[in-house]
Structures are given as C-alpha cells and as structure tokens.
Design an enzyme around this catalytic site. Structure first.
Site, PDB file in Angstrom:
ATOM      1  N   ALA A   1       0.832  -1.200   0.000  1.00  0.00           N
ATOM      2  CA  ALA A   1       0.000   0.000   0.000  1.00  0.00           C
ATOM      3  C   ALA A   1       0.868   1.251   0.000  1.00  0.00           C
ATOM      4  CB  ALA A   1      -0.885  -0.008   1.249  1.00  0.00           C
ATOM      5  N   LYS A   2       0.433   2.240  -0.752  1.00  0.00           N
ATOM      6  CA  LYS A   2       1.118   3.534  -0.714  1.00  0.00           C
ATOM      7  C   LYS A   2       0.469   4.361   0.409  1.00  0.00           C
ATOM      8  CE  LYS A   2       2.606   5.657  -4.450  1.00  0.00           C
ATOM      9  NZ  LYS A   2       4.071   5.601  -4.461  1.00  0.00           N
ATOM     10  N   ILE A   3       0.788   3.980   1.644  1.00  0.00           N
ATOM     11  CA  ILE A   3       0.245   4.661   2.822  1.00  0.00           C
ATOM     12  C   ILE A   3       1.149   5.856   3.117  1.00  0.00           C
ATOM     13  CG2 ILE A   3      -0.222   4.421   5.302  1.00  0.00           C
ATOM     14  CD1 ILE A   3      -0.705   1.390   4.738  1.00  0.00           C
TER      15      ILE A   3
ATOM     16  N   TYR B   1       5.898   6.632   4.163  1.00  0.00           N
ATOM     17  CA  TYR B   1       6.929   7.398   3.465  1.00  0.00           C
ATOM     18  C   TYR B   1       7.860   8.160   4.402  1.00  0.00           C
ATOM     19  CZ  TYR B   1       5.544   5.615  -0.915  1.00  0.00           C
ATOM     20  OH  TYR B   1       5.340   4.727  -1.943  1.00  0.00           O
TER      21      TYR B   1
END
Ligand code: PLP
Length: 322
Positions: A157-159, A163
């Site tokens: 997931a690009k949560i 980042y």
C-alpha cells in the site's frame, strides 16, 4: 512552467489557492492516508495517462489495506476524476497525485471513527532525479534504515505514513552526497529505493526482487513486460547487496523517476560506470510506450480527451471554506 489552476476535492474542482485543509485533519497527524503517483504524457493524440486503470485500482487497494471499509468513489470514478483534473488544468504533460485521507474523526487511532476524503492534484514535474540522470545515471548508497517489514507497515500500500521511512533514508543519502537510497528488507536482501523498484542486469539476464516486501510497482510491471518483449530473460528472485556491486548494470524505475541507471553504489562503480546497453534498450522502449510510440502503448495509455466527467464533479467552488 505552467501553474496548476484547479485541484479536485471530494467531487469538485477547487481553485488552487482555495484547496486547503484544516490543521486538525487526522491524516496530517497520524499519516492515515493513501496516495498514488501517476504521469500523463503528451502524445500525437493529446495528453494520455499511463496505466490509469492500474493506478486507480492500486489506490483503492491501498485504502483497503489501510482498513477503510467504505470509500466515496470507485476506482472507475476516481479514474474519471483524474482525467477531468488533467483536462481542467490544460497540461499536455503532468504528474498526478490523488490522495485518500482521514478526516472528521479518527483521533482514537481507528479509521472507523473518521471519514475518507479524496483530493487530486496535478502539476508539471519533469525530472524527479534531475535532467542529467536520464543519460548519465545516478549514484546511490545502501541506506542505514531498513525497509518496512510487511507486518509493520504493509508494503503493498502507498500509505502516506510509510513514506517517513523513505524520507529518513533519502535525506541521509542526499546529505552523504548520493542521489538515491537503496533499502534492504528486514532479512537483509535488496528491497527497493525510496520511491522506485530496482533491477540488475548480469550476463544478459534481467533480475528484480520479488514483490513480497516491496511495492508492486506499475513501472516495474511495465519494464518486466518490455524486457520480455525485447527478448531478455527476466528473473524475480531475492537479491543481495553484493550482487548489486558485481552486476553489469543496475537501474531503478518508478512513475516519478521513470527509468534511470545507477552508475555507482557505495563507492563501487557499476559495470562501465554509465548507462549500459540493456538499460538503454529498456529505457528507450519505455519512453516510446509512454508517448504512444510503441505497440504496448495501445493497452497502457488512457487518452484524457476521451473522458466523460463524473456527474456533479465539474463545478468550481466559489469558496472552498464554505
Ligand atoms: C516505495 C516505492 N517503490 C516503488 C515505486 C514505483 O512504483 P510505480 O512504478 O508504480 O510508480 C514507488 C513509487 O510509486 C514507491 O514509492
């Protein structure tokens, strides 16, 4: 450079200056959001978004991984909203940033007590790793920070919160004088870079890490396809740090970075110290695909002008705070 005029927020195009959020937006405090990075390219048939369907589906999948049970829009509706935002801003080429984030609650650290809001911004963003990187490649190091364990911060997931790990690693690398950080997984194998997947080439074969502990990059998938089309054997297998050092070529790929050679890692020259022939062939095929000049373009490009806007999403709010 043209400026962004409108940002799409919860179904409406809002003037750039008015697309603001309250300080007490929970997503800002706890990193509870999911996003995509997408690119739109100029083609002979007008602006075209690269693999829009896959990006919209990954956005919805990221929200599912984070635990959102209900979203206000389907992947198809989000794809329509993305095309609408690109065309409203009039860019021939741009970067696209949709974000689903937690608002109106969620202070008890659950997603269920809040609400999912959606925004989509577009802007001109030419060379993420610098204009020279495309031809000359870049220098990288192995980060002192480990990439997420999938049971700590899930890597599919690009949560947004994930980042912070990328920011730690990239800040360290840039301060040390490198251009990008290579991150190892908790087992010590090569995972990915801070915003790119990684490939190596050795004896004419192309290798990349398996997807278990990395983001399933859409560029990675495109490059696996293009490398196969070009006749290279492609192997997905765990990669160790020293396999990078003795590779003939190493390159990274992602939506923002596109396809860039690594010419030096940890002060060791990779191959001839410049972009190698396999990377060049793949980079050329990739660039052709992005701009409608490759047989794969037909399946991968989504032409913005063909959009039928989602009902109710075209109004421009007079006052976003109202
Ligand atoms: C951690 C990470 N790995 C890999 C990628 C490459 O993914 P994609 O090619 O889908 O942009 C990205 C960028 O989205 C990323 O943030």
């Amino acid at each position: 450079m043209e400026a962004t005029k409108y940002i799409w927020m919860d179904g409406e195009l809002v003037e750039f200056e008015k697309a603001t959020l309250h300080f007490l937006t929970p997503a800002l405090h706890y990193g509870v959001g999911v996003f995509e990075g997408i690119r739109c390219y100029a083609t002979e048939r007008g602006p075209a978004v690269f693999r829009l369907k896959e990006h919209a589906e990954r956005l919805v999948a990221s929200a599912k991984v984070l635990g959102f049970r209900e979203l206000p829009y389907t992947a198809a509706e989000l794809a329509d909203a993305i095309r609408l935002t690109v065309s409203a801003n009039g860019f021939a080429e741009c970067y696209i940033r949709p974000l689903i984030y937690l608002t109106h609650g969620g202070w008890n650290l659950t997603v269920d007590t809040g609400k999912a809001s959606v925004g989509i911004a577009v802007w001109e963003w030419k060379n993420y790793l610098g204009a020279e990187a495309l031809e000359k490649g870049i220098r990288a190091n192995i980060a002192s920070f480990t990439r997420h364990h999938p049971n700590v911060m899930m890597t599919k997931a690009k949560i947004t919160g994930n980042y912070a790990n990328s920011v730690l690693a990239k800040t360290e690398s840039v301060r040390l004088g490198f251009e990008e950080a290579i991150m190892l997984d908790p087992q010590g194998y090569v995972a990915e870079c801070t915003g790119e997947n990684l490939f190596l080439v050795r004896n004419g074969k192309v290798y990349t890490s398996p997807t278990a502990a990395v983001l399933e990059g859409i560029t990675r998938d495109s490059i696996l396809t293009l490398a196969g089309d070009l006749g290279y054997a492609v192997v997905e297998q765990p990669i160790s740090r020293d396999q990078l050092y003795i590779a003939d070529e190493v390159f990274v790929c992602g939506t923002a970075a596109e396809c860039i050679a690594l010419c030096e890692i940890d002060f060791r020259t990779i191959g001839a110290g410049k972009m190698g022939p396999v990377t060049r062939a793949i980079q050329q095929a990739f660039h052709a695909a992005l701009r409608g000049q490759h047989p794969r373009s037909a399946e991968w490009l989504d032409y913005v002008n063909a959009v039928v806007p989602v009902a109710g999403s075209v109004s421009v709010r007079e006052n976003a705070a109202a």
